[in-house]
Design an enzyme around this catalytic site. Structure first.
Site, PDB file in Angstrom:
ATOM      1  N   GLU A   1      53.260 -27.038  33.097  1.00  0.00           N
ATOM      2  CA  GLU A   1      52.604 -27.173  34.396  1.00  0.00           C
ATOM      3  C   GLU A   1      52.264 -25.824  35.009  1.00  0.00           C
ATOM      4  O   GLU A   1      51.368 -25.731  35.843  1.00  0.00           O
ATOM      5  CB  GLU A   1      53.459 -27.983  35.363  1.00  0.00           C
ATOM      6  CG  GLU A   1      54.671 -27.283  35.908  1.00  0.00           C
ATOM      7  CD  GLU A   1      55.373 -28.090  36.997  1.00  0.00           C
ATOM      8  OE1 GLU A   1      55.190 -27.771  38.183  1.00  0.00           O
ATOM      9  OE2 GLU A   1      56.095 -29.035  36.653  1.00  0.00           O
TER      10      GLU A   1
ATOM     11  N   ASP B   1      64.034 -31.666  35.678  1.00  0.00           N
ATOM     12  CA  ASP B   1      63.049 -30.617  35.953  1.00  0.00           C
ATOM     13  C   ASP B   1      63.723 -29.521  36.774  1.00  0.00           C
ATOM     14  O   ASP B   1      64.217 -29.770  37.876  1.00  0.00           O
ATOM     15  CB  ASP B   1      61.873 -31.219  36.729  1.00  0.00           C
ATOM     16  CG  ASP B   1      60.746 -30.232  36.958  1.00  0.00           C
ATOM     17  OD1 ASP B   1      60.870 -29.064  36.554  1.00  0.00           O
ATOM     18  OD2 ASP B   1      59.725 -30.637  37.539  1.00  0.00           O
TER      19      ASP B   1
ATOM     20  N   ASP C   1      48.492 -29.322  32.637  1.00  0.00           N
ATOM     21  CA  ASP C   1      47.962 -29.803  33.912  1.00  0.00           C
ATOM     22  C   ASP C   1      46.466 -29.508  33.941  1.00  0.00           C
ATOM     23  O   ASP C   1      46.046 -28.361  33.814  1.00  0.00           O
ATOM     24  CB  ASP C   1      48.695 -29.069  35.041  1.00  0.00           C
ATOM     25  CG  ASP C   1      48.250 -29.482  36.435  1.00  0.00           C
ATOM     26  OD1 ASP C   1      47.035 -29.561  36.677  1.00  0.00           O
ATOM     27  OD2 ASP C   1      49.123 -29.667  37.300  1.00  0.00           O
TER      28      ASP C   1
ATOM     29  N   GLU D   1      62.804 -29.909  31.700  1.00  0.00           N
ATOM     30  CA  GLU D   1      61.467 -29.399  32.040  1.00  0.00           C
ATOM     31  C   GLU D   1      61.542 -28.071  32.778  1.00  0.00           C
ATOM     32  O   GLU D   1      62.371 -27.902  33.677  1.00  0.00           O
ATOM     33  CB  GLU D   1      60.760 -30.438  32.914  1.00  0.00           C
ATOM     34  CG  GLU D   1      59.374 -30.052  33.389  1.00  0.00           C
ATOM     35  CD  GLU D   1      58.737 -31.153  34.218  1.00  0.00           C
ATOM     36  OE1 GLU D   1      57.901 -30.820  35.089  1.00  0.00           O
ATOM     37  OE2 GLU D   1      59.070 -32.336  33.997  1.00  0.00           O
TER      38      GLU D   1
ATOM     39  N   LYS E   1      65.299 -33.874  39.786  1.00  0.00           N
ATOM     40  CA  LYS E   1      65.266 -32.421  39.891  1.00  0.00           C
ATOM     41  C   LYS E   1      66.679 -31.860  39.740  1.00  0.00           C
ATOM     42  O   LYS E   1      67.643 -32.434  40.251  1.00  0.00           O
ATOM     43  CB  LYS E   1      64.688 -31.990  41.243  1.00  0.00           C
ATOM     44  CG  LYS E   1      63.245 -32.435  41.460  1.00  0.00           C
ATOM     45  CD  LYS E   1      62.270 -31.645  40.605  1.00  0.00           C
ATOM     46  CE  LYS E   1      60.831 -32.006  40.940  1.00  0.00           C
ATOM     47  NZ  LYS E   1      59.861 -31.185  40.216  1.00  0.00           N
TER      48      LYS E   1
ATOM     49  N   HIS F   1      51.511 -32.933  33.796  1.00  0.00           N
ATOM     50  CA  HIS F   1      52.100 -32.765  35.117  1.00  0.00           C
ATOM     51  C   HIS F   1      51.165 -33.260  36.215  1.00  0.00           C
ATOM     52  O   HIS F   1      49.982 -32.892  36.242  1.00  0.00           O
ATOM     53  CB  HIS F   1      52.390 -31.267  35.335  1.00  0.00           C
ATOM     54  CG  HIS F   1      52.681 -30.888  36.751  1.00  0.00           C
ATOM     55  ND1 HIS F   1      51.769 -30.213  37.543  1.00  0.00           N
ATOM     56  CD2 HIS F   1      53.768 -31.103  37.533  1.00  0.00           C
ATOM     57  CE1 HIS F   1      52.293 -30.010  38.741  1.00  0.00           C
ATOM     58  NE2 HIS F   1      53.501 -30.541  38.766  1.00  0.00           N
TER      59      HIS F   1
END
Length: 368
Positions: A248, A196, A271, A222, A168, A298
């Site tokens: 997502e 992400d 997703d 992401e 992250k 996701h």
């Protein structure tokens, strides 16, 4: 064919297996609405969706008050027709998260029922394109963790056979870069590092950060921007060689079409719960295929392994083992690949006794 005679609803609440913090939020709990559809021959299909801590009861009420009553008497095999009828029934609240999550629970139950009646696993029933998909882990890359913890987890993931990990981002840019470079130095060149941002940045900041992240040779960037900022993603994608991943937080197939037509992404992370079920998931995956864009969905690995193996352009499954405590057998993993179940249905071996222990009070409903 056989008509639907009974719909059973419930919701279980699952705590995260590890603390999960990203640039904008924490994963508090997985509220999991569950739908069981029974047809006149006694065949049963089970589906579900999820939230990350809020809104689950709203999904359950939409299922109980609107969707379940109109399912009674419908031919269960008419999955596409039912999906479209339910979408039109709720057109005033679509496209939106609550409606999509409710649709997904129904649609996945109908697909489970369809597969079970046909005696086929999901990945075969829905296309049969692959028999395994590469696996990366997200469980050790959360934003609150210090650099050494992320490095240790990435090394463990590599040793366990995973092909990559997710880190992250959203700290000050030099902090992010330092963390990414530490992981890269530890795992070497052949191991993928995905990043992400969870929609945290404005476009100019995302462009700046992509330039800095390039040094770590990341596999994708992401959700760098809010999901509705297609123009911003066009600018960002044109400014960097890093693949841009979105999906997502997108709830409609036409939104994916906009991204693909405008070359605003190079990885689609559709997703199955947030897009409204297996029926639209497959449409988005094949649409991405027509643009030569990879699908790397996701979350929901237990459902996505079968869907990824159904289509030819799926590249990765995300490892977040959220259902281990309420299933009797986990997802099969071999040599860093997710392997779809060969059993008829979605391939999820629910532990109903364990589910009962996590059931939200007052959530059980029966419509017949």
């Amino acid at each position: 064919m056989a008509r639907i005679v009974r719909v059973e609803l419930s919701m279980v609440v699952l705590e995260p297996k590890v603390k999960r913090v990203d640039a904008i939020q924490s994963f508090v709990a997985q509220e999991t609405p569950i739908v069981r559809i029974i047809d006149a021959d006694g065949a049963v299909g089970t589906g579900y969706s999820y939230t990350i801590g809020t809104g689950g009861h709203s999904v359950l009420e939409l299922l109980a008050r609107t969707f379940a009553p109109v399912l009674i008497g419908r031919e269960a095999a008419m999955v596409e027709q039912i999906w479209r009828d339910l979408l039109f029934l709720t057109h005033a609240t679509s496209v939106g998260a609550i409606t999509s999550l409710a649709l997904a629970a129904v649609d996945s139950a109908l697909w489970d029922l369809r597969c079970r009646r046909a005696g086929l696993p999901l990945h075969v029933m829905a296309g049969g394109a692959q028999d395994k998909v590469r696996l990366y882990t997200t469980e050790g890359g959360w934003l609150q963790l210090e650099t050494q913890a992320i490095v240790e987890d990435s090394l463990k993931a590599k040793a366990d056979g995973f092909g990559g990990c997710k880190v992250k981002v959203g700290r000050p840019v030099r902090d992010d870069v330092g963390r990414l470079l530490a992981v890269r130095e530890a795992v070497g060149e052949a191991f993928e590092i995905f990043t992400d941002a969870n929609q945290a940045f404005a476009v100019d900041e995302a462009i700046r950060r992509a330039h800095h992240y390039l040094e770590a040779d990341i596999g994708w960037f992401e959700e760098p921007l809010p999901a509705d900022d297609v123009d911003g993603h066009v600018r960002l994608a044109a400014s960097t060689s890093i693949p841009i991943a979105v999906g997502e937080s997108i709830y409609g197939a036409s939104h994916f079409r906009d991204y693909l037509q405008r070359r605003a992404c190079s990885v689609v992370q559709v997703d199955v719960a947030r897009i409204g079920g297996i029926t639209p998931w497959l449409k988005v995956a094949h649409m991405a295929e027509s643009f030569n864009v990879a699908v790397c969905p996701h979350f929901l690995m237990e459902l996505h392994v079968g869907l990824c193996c159904a289509v030819p352009n799926a590249r990765w499954v995300e490892y977040i083992p959220q259902l281990d405590g309420v299933t009797k057998t986990g997802m099969r993993i071999e040599a860093g690949h997710a392997i779809p179940s060969t059993e008829p249905g979605l391939g999820i071996d629910w532990d109903w006794e364990a589910l009962g222990r996590h059931q939200a009070e007052g959530s059980a409903r029966v419509i017949s």
